[in-house]
Write a protein that holds these residues in place. Structure first.
Motif, mmCIF file in Angstrom:
data_model
loop_
_atom_site.group_PDB
_atom_site.id
_atom_site.type_symbol
_atom_site.label_atom_id
_atom_site.label_comp_id
_atom_site.label_asym_id
_atom_site.label_seq_id
_atom_site.Cartn_x
_atom_site.Cartn_y
_atom_site.Cartn_z
ATOM 1 N N THR A 154 40.027 -15.808 -15.858
ATOM 2 C CA THR A 154 38.602 -15.932 -16.164
ATOM 3 C C THR A 154 37.902 -14.595 -16.006
ATOM 4 O O THR A 154 37.098 -14.193 -16.844
ATOM 5 N N ILE A 214 26.475 -20.785 -20.055
ATOM 6 C CA ILE A 214 27.273 -20.555 -21.263
ATOM 7 C C ILE A 214 26.357 -20.214 -22.426
ATOM 8 O O ILE A 214 26.553 -19.227 -23.146
ATOM 9 N N LEU A 229 36.546 -21.464 -21.792
ATOM 10 C CA LEU A 229 36.790 -20.018 -21.703
ATOM 11 C C LEU A 229 37.350 -19.466 -23.009
ATOM 12 O O LEU A 229 36.937 -18.420 -23.486
ATOM 13 N N VAL A 249 28.931 -17.881 -15.375
ATOM 14 C CA VAL A 249 30.050 -18.622 -15.963
ATOM 15 C C VAL A 249 31.275 -18.467 -15.077
ATOM 16 O O VAL A 249 31.946 -19.442 -14.726
ATOM 17 N N VAL A 301 36.112 -12.888 -19.117
ATOM 18 C CA VAL A 301 34.662 -12.735 -19.126
ATOM 19 C C VAL A 301 34.285 -11.268 -19.315
ATOM 20 O O VAL A 301 33.377 -10.933 -20.061
ATOM 21 N N LEU A 310 29.069 -24.348 -27.887
ATOM 22 C CA LEU A 310 30.238 -23.507 -28.144
ATOM 23 C C LEU A 310 30.914 -23.880 -29.454
ATOM 24 O O LEU A 310 32.068 -23.558 -29.674
ATOM 25 N N ILE A 314 27.541 -28.456 -26.115
ATOM 26 C CA ILE A 314 27.122 -27.483 -25.108
ATOM 27 C C ILE A 314 26.992 -26.083 -25.700
ATOM 28 O O ILE A 314 26.839 -25.117 -24.972
ATOM 29 N N TYR A 332 27.337 -14.140 -17.916
ATOM 30 C CA TYR A 332 28.770 -14.079 -17.654
ATOM 31 C C TYR A 332 29.133 -14.275 -16.193
ATOM 32 O O TYR A 332 30.085 -14.957 -15.849
ATOM 33 N N MET A 379 34.663 -19.091 -25.510
ATOM 34 C CA MET A 379 33.725 -17.996 -25.290
ATOM 35 C C MET A 379 34.338 -16.707 -25.792
ATOM 36 O O MET A 379 33.638 -15.774 -26.164
ATOM 37 N N TRP A 380 35.631 -16.676 -25.808
ATOM 38 C CA TRP A 380 36.355 -15.474 -26.148
ATOM 39 C C TRP A 380 36.601 -15.378 -27.656
ATOM 40 O O TRP A 380 36.438 -14.330 -28.265
ATOM 41 N N ASN A 386 24.870 -16.737 -22.203
ATOM 42 C CA ASN A 386 25.802 -15.627 -21.972
ATOM 43 C C ASN A 386 25.659 -15.009 -20.592
ATOM 44 O O ASN A 386 25.743 -13.796 -20.428
ATOM 45 N N THR A 417 32.853 -21.606 -13.156
ATOM 46 C CA THR A 417 34.205 -21.971 -13.560
ATOM 47 C C THR A 417 35.108 -22.080 -12.341
ATOM 48 O O THR A 417 35.854 -23.048 -12.179
ATOM 49 N N ILE A 446 37.998 -26.337 -18.537
ATOM 50 C CA ILE A 446 37.747 -24.946 -18.202
ATOM 51 C C ILE A 446 38.437 -24.024 -19.205
ATOM 52 O O ILE A 446 37.840 -23.076 -19.730
ATOM 53 N N PHE A 488 26.036 -24.774 -15.472
ATOM 54 C CA PHE A 488 27.198 -24.284 -16.216
ATOM 55 C C PHE A 488 26.856 -24.158 -17.693
ATOM 56 O O PHE A 488 27.071 -23.117 -18.328
ATOM 57 N N VAL A 489 26.290 -25.225 -18.274
ATOM 58 C CA VAL A 489 25.958 -25.219 -19.692
ATOM 59 C C VAL A 489 24.928 -24.132 -19.988
ATOM 60 O O VAL A 489 25.074 -23.363 -20.949
#
Lengths: 336, 302, 310
Positions: free
Chosen positions: C23, C265, B154, C273, C27, B244, B242, C270, B157-158, C268, C277, B150, C261-262
């Motif tokens: 998170t 992602i 995360l 996600v 996000v 990323l 996936i 959000y 993504m950031w 996008n 998560t 996780i 989930f994939v």
């Protein structure tokens, strides 16, 4: 009296990546019914290996190179594993050094005690339980009914060793091998456990093979003593002979390193200098020559044979040869 | 028998202690055990070969990893393109080894960060003990219970995907096991005599830690590193898979596997090479790690 | 024991709160806007959509609203799937994921346990070498590689099992197998190490000295003691399965949470996600906790004394 157990010319070796380690190198001895024979020596001298060999509980890296172990007409080294299982626990039992690790942590005392009872005495569950309680009382554990349901970690070290003894007694063995039974215990507990062993031995009339490095215990409980050094027997005799008429310089060294009450403050304990030989390359001559204060030229050339000095006393030392000087003879008595 | 045989031996006692066996030090012993482990050697050979091609493989081919040639798309292997080409006509030999290099770089970087943070954190925590240790252990406990997957997802993504961000994301939770190992080792060692001796001689904390404690934690650290590297490679590939991971034309093995999947039905070789290579790298490190553990873990020493 | 569980529960709550908060803000601080085709939308419609999702409020208001929703098991609405309820979507997809996951872990434990036991009992023999090699290979081949190979060869080329999609039991086999390989590899290795260590313990010698048969010693004294600590690896293994399920579901087209989930992602999405998560974190932490409690319960050293062994 015919001996219960006779060991003849036993050789045991371990395999390591560095080569063959000869842990036991040709030993002979016999245990008579009901007697106590002690095997004494430093760690690594082969005394525990000897005990494990008799029980055929050697690790897989070890093997019996040659020799026989005769128990009531059978050679234990030749028995099949299944035959051996019927001897272990019912004819010959064994207790181990560390009671903290010798009991299964996830089984209750009762379960562990009843396993042997059910296997050898073919008791049903109810009778096995009753007998288990009796055994616990016999080894001096109070409240046996409650204890049966407990796990080893709930008991103290001394208690656990009592349980170990009870487990060993379950099959009513004729020979009990005790491998350093008190080494891991507190000094005060040690005496209790030895007393217990002694009284049970008398009660049940079994022979005791006691493996130890503690000469104090030997003097108290043993009938005969065997001193091992570097996989060989160096001296063998009754307790009296060994303590009062010590022949081998190694035995003498062991005795000298014991503290004595009569000892004055100025006299310090004498440790034996050096360390035992490496059994990967065992010395061809006397293994003790490097550390021996009386070493002679021949000691470094030819191994001494085990020779009798009385009907019960044998020693493997060149000093016993008629041509050796006899100065050392006085030393055992002169010490006192 | 002659009389002389029974004369006392003349000698100096102390000089007489012959050492018949060659005394083997810990590292020598470990090296011996590692060498005699066939699997470990095989793993080491895999890794050396793969690293060689990853860093020099491009010089065996005239192509680079990013040039597209729309006249030569989706080719099979040939004398020109050893591994064929992809859907944009890029040479897969060059791309695969480039991808391997990037994957390895990310893994090495991530593990280096793990060691740096883990040794410092675990060392301080174990060495000073007491309230310092308590506080630091709470931090570890919380970090340990956060699923690392996780956190990594995360973080990525950031952050903008790139070699360094991926390595950083991997080590955000990756250092925790390392810190635990170092702390346990330091706790065990610091009460031993040689450390007490050094302290009573007035050695500084820094000196005790660097000269006495660190060398003795090297074994467990090496073992841990040898398993962290394949795990980092796996996670990097996983992230690329996936979506990323790195952005084109940059490629890692995971990106290549992902691209290979798109045309799996038509051109399975595009998946085959990167998939094989990533499996071989992981196999190599795992085999070597097993060998190192058997060689260095004193618990297994018999 | 009760104290221990309580402590763990509190720790879990703290961690979860931390994860959710982190998170959430992560996000929401992501660059760009969560709306697709934003430029093409007329401003009034855009504002209306933002208002619908509550995205026009200040961030802290959104945060407290979201946290409030959590207590009602409301994870918000998906942006991608036209405002569908995320909790509802997870609920629908949970079964597929749980089924292939459980099946995978079961296959893994049975085969892995068997291999581990055999290789510990026959150390250095062919079965040991076979199990050890399998284990190293299984740890080394990533699940996404293996799943692809299985799907392509077993599914497409040989046509033994359906290569992808969902519908019948046959569809679950290959995803579960792909997931189980890592479990087989890790569990067999763990059981082997554990059993070898147990068989070297003194109490095994005691048991043999009683005259018990080899089988009885191994069964009653060996396996029991080796498998109790083996329970502790179930935690990492579950996490492993959950990680693997992300890619495996994607490859085989399983309509599970991992695929959701994939997808969220990649697209996008959000809010999705964020929701997944949280759900994943909760799932992982609960399973790890349950396994720890199970361990405490089956090991008498902990159960009776109420403390951890050693």
């Amino acid at each position: 009296m015919t001996p219960l157990l006779t060991v003849n010319n036993l050789h045991v070796s371990f395999h390591s990546y560095q080569g063959e380690i000869q842990a036991v190198r040709g030993i002979h001895f016999a245990v008579k019914p009901g007697e106590t024979l002690a095997i004494v020596g430093e760690s690594g001298c082969g005394k525990s290996v000897t005990a494990q060999t008799i029980m055929r509980l050697l690790p897989s890296t070890a093997k019996i190179v040659q020799g026989e172990i005769r128990y009531e007409q059978q050679d234990l080294t030749q028995l099949t594993e299944v035959k051996m299982e019927s001897i272990r626990g019912s004819q010959i039992a064994m207790i181990f050094q560390d009671p903290m690790t010798s009991l299964n942590p996830t089984m209750t005392i009762g379960q562990q005690l009843m396993e042997g009872l059910r296997k050898h005495l073919h008791l049903n569950k109810r009778l096995a339980k009753k007998r288990a309680e009796e055994l616990l009382s016999l080894v001096g554990i109070s409240n046996p009914h409650l204890r049966l349901k407990q796990y080893p970690h709930q008991l103290s070290g001394g208690m656990r060793q009592r349980v170990m003894i009870a487990i060993a007694l379950a099959g009513d063995p004729k020979l009990l091998i005790a491998d350093e039974p008190t080494t891991a215990l507190d000094v005060t507990i040690q005496a209790q456990i030895m007393e217990l062993l002694k009284s049970i031995q008398e009660k049940m009339g079994m022979a005791l093979l006691l493996i130890t490095h503690d000469l104090g215990i030997v003097a108290e409980v043993a009938d005969r003593v065997m001193v091992m050094y570097a996989g060989k027997i160096v001296e063998h005799g009754t307790v009296d002979e060994l303590f009062q008429h010590t022949k081998h310089p190694y035995t003498w060294g062991l005795l000298r390193s014991l503290p004595q009450l009569k000892q004055s403050r100025e006299e310090s304990l004498v440790a034996i200098p050096g360390s035992p030989p490496d059994l990967l390359h065992p010395p061809k001559a006397c293994p003790y020559v490097n550390r021996c204060l009386q070493a002679m030229v021949i000691c470094d050339q030819t191994p001494p044979e085990l020779t009798a000095c009385s009907s019960t006393h044998q020693v493997a030392c060149w000093l016993e040869h008629p041509m050796a000087s006899k100065e050392h003879e006085n030393r055992a008595g002169g010490d006192e | 028998m002659e009389k002389e045989s029974f004369q006392p031996i003349q000698r100096n006692f102390l000089s007489y202690q012959r050492l018949e066996r060659k005394q083997v030090g810990f590292w020598q012993d470990a090296w011996y055990r590692f060498r005699s482990n066939k699997g470990a050697l095989l793993g080491a050979i895999f890794i050396i070969c793969i690293m060689f091609f990853a860093f020099f493989g491009s010089s065996f081919s005239q192509y680079d990893y990013y040039s597209q040639n729309l006249l030569e798309v989706d080719q099979g292997d040939s004398a020109q393109h050893y591994f064929g080409t992809d859907s944009l006509g890029r040479d897969l030999w060059a791309r695969t080894w480039y991808g391997a290099k990037i994957s390895l770089l990310i893994a090495f970087l991530a593990v280096a960060l793990d060691v740096l943070i883990g040794v410092t954190f675990g060392g301080i925590s174990g060495y000073f003990g007491g309230r310092v240790d308590d506080t630091m252990q709470r931090v570890i406990e919380i970090l340990y219970s956060i699923p690392n997957l996780i956190v990594i997802i995360l973080m990525l993504m950031w952050l903008e995907p790139g070699i360094i961000p991926i390595a950083v994301a991997l080590s955000i939770t990756g250092w925790v096991p390392m810190a635990r190992i170092v702390r346990a080792q330091v706790l065990k060692l610091k009460s031993q005599e040689f450390v007490l001796a050094a302290r009573s001689l007035g050695a500084s904390h820094r000196r005790i830690f660097i000269r006495h404690l660190l060398p003795n934690t090297v074994g467990p650290i090496i073992i841990s590193v040898s398993f962290s590297i394949p795990s980092a490679i796996f996670f990097e590939a996983f992230l690329s898979f996936i979506g990323l991971g790195l952005r084109p034309p940059q490629a890692s093995l995971g990106v290549l596997v992902n691209e290979g999947y798109r045309y799996l039905q038509l051109y399975p070789h595009q998946l085959l090479w990167p998939a094989l290579l990533i499996s071989l790298i992981m196999l190599g490190f795992n085999l070597m790690g097993d060998g190192l553990r058997d060689a260095l873990d004193p618990k297994m020493k018999r | 024991m009760t104290f221990y569980i309580l402590r763990r529960l509190i720790l879990m709550m703290v961690t979860l709160l931390l994860i959710i908060t982190a998170t959430f803000f992560l996000v929401h601080s992501l660059p760009g806007t969560p709306l697709k085709n934003e430029e093409k939308l007329p401003p009034e419609i855009r504002d209306q959509i933002l208002h619908e999702y509550g995205l026009d409020q200040p961030l802290y208001v959104q945060y407290f609203r979201f946290m409030g929703g959590l207590f009602k098991a409301d994870l918000g609405k998906s942006l991608m799937y036209d405002g569908r309820d995320i909790s509802q979507m997870l609920k629908e997809r949970f079964f597929a994921s749980a089924f292939i996951g459980f099946q995978g872990i079961l296959i893994g434990l049975i085969i892995g346990g068997g291999l581990g036991i055999l290789s510990a009992l026959y150390q250095g023999r062919w079965i040991d070498n076979f199990a050890t090699s399998t284990s190293v290979l299984g740890v080394s081949i990533p699940s996404f590689v293996l799943a692809g190979l299985l799907s392509f060869w077993v599914g497409v080329k040989w046509g033994i099992l359906p290569p992808a999609l969902w519908g019948s039991y046959a569809h679950t086999i290959m995803p579960s197998l792909s997931l189980s390989v890592a479990v087989i590899a890790q569990f067999s290795r763990y059981v082997r190490t554990e059993l070898v260590e147990v068989l070297n313990q003194d109490y095994i010698k005691t048991a043999r000295a009683k005259g018990l048969s080899k089988a009885a010693v191994i069964w009653r004294h060996g396996l029991r003691n080796a498998l109790i600590p083996a329970v502790t690896v179930l935690g990492p293994l579950t996490v492993n399965i959950l990680t693997g399920s992300l890619v495996v579901e994607k490859i085989f087209g399983v309509p599970g949470m991992g695929a959701l989930f994939v997808d969220s992602i990649i697209n996008n999405d959000y809010t999705a996600v964020l929701g997944t998560t949280i759900f994943y974190s909760l799932l992982i932490m609960i399973s790890v906790l349950l396994i720890d409690i199970l361990y405490g319960w089956i090991d008498p050293r902990i159960r009776v004394a109420g403390r951890r062994g050693e």
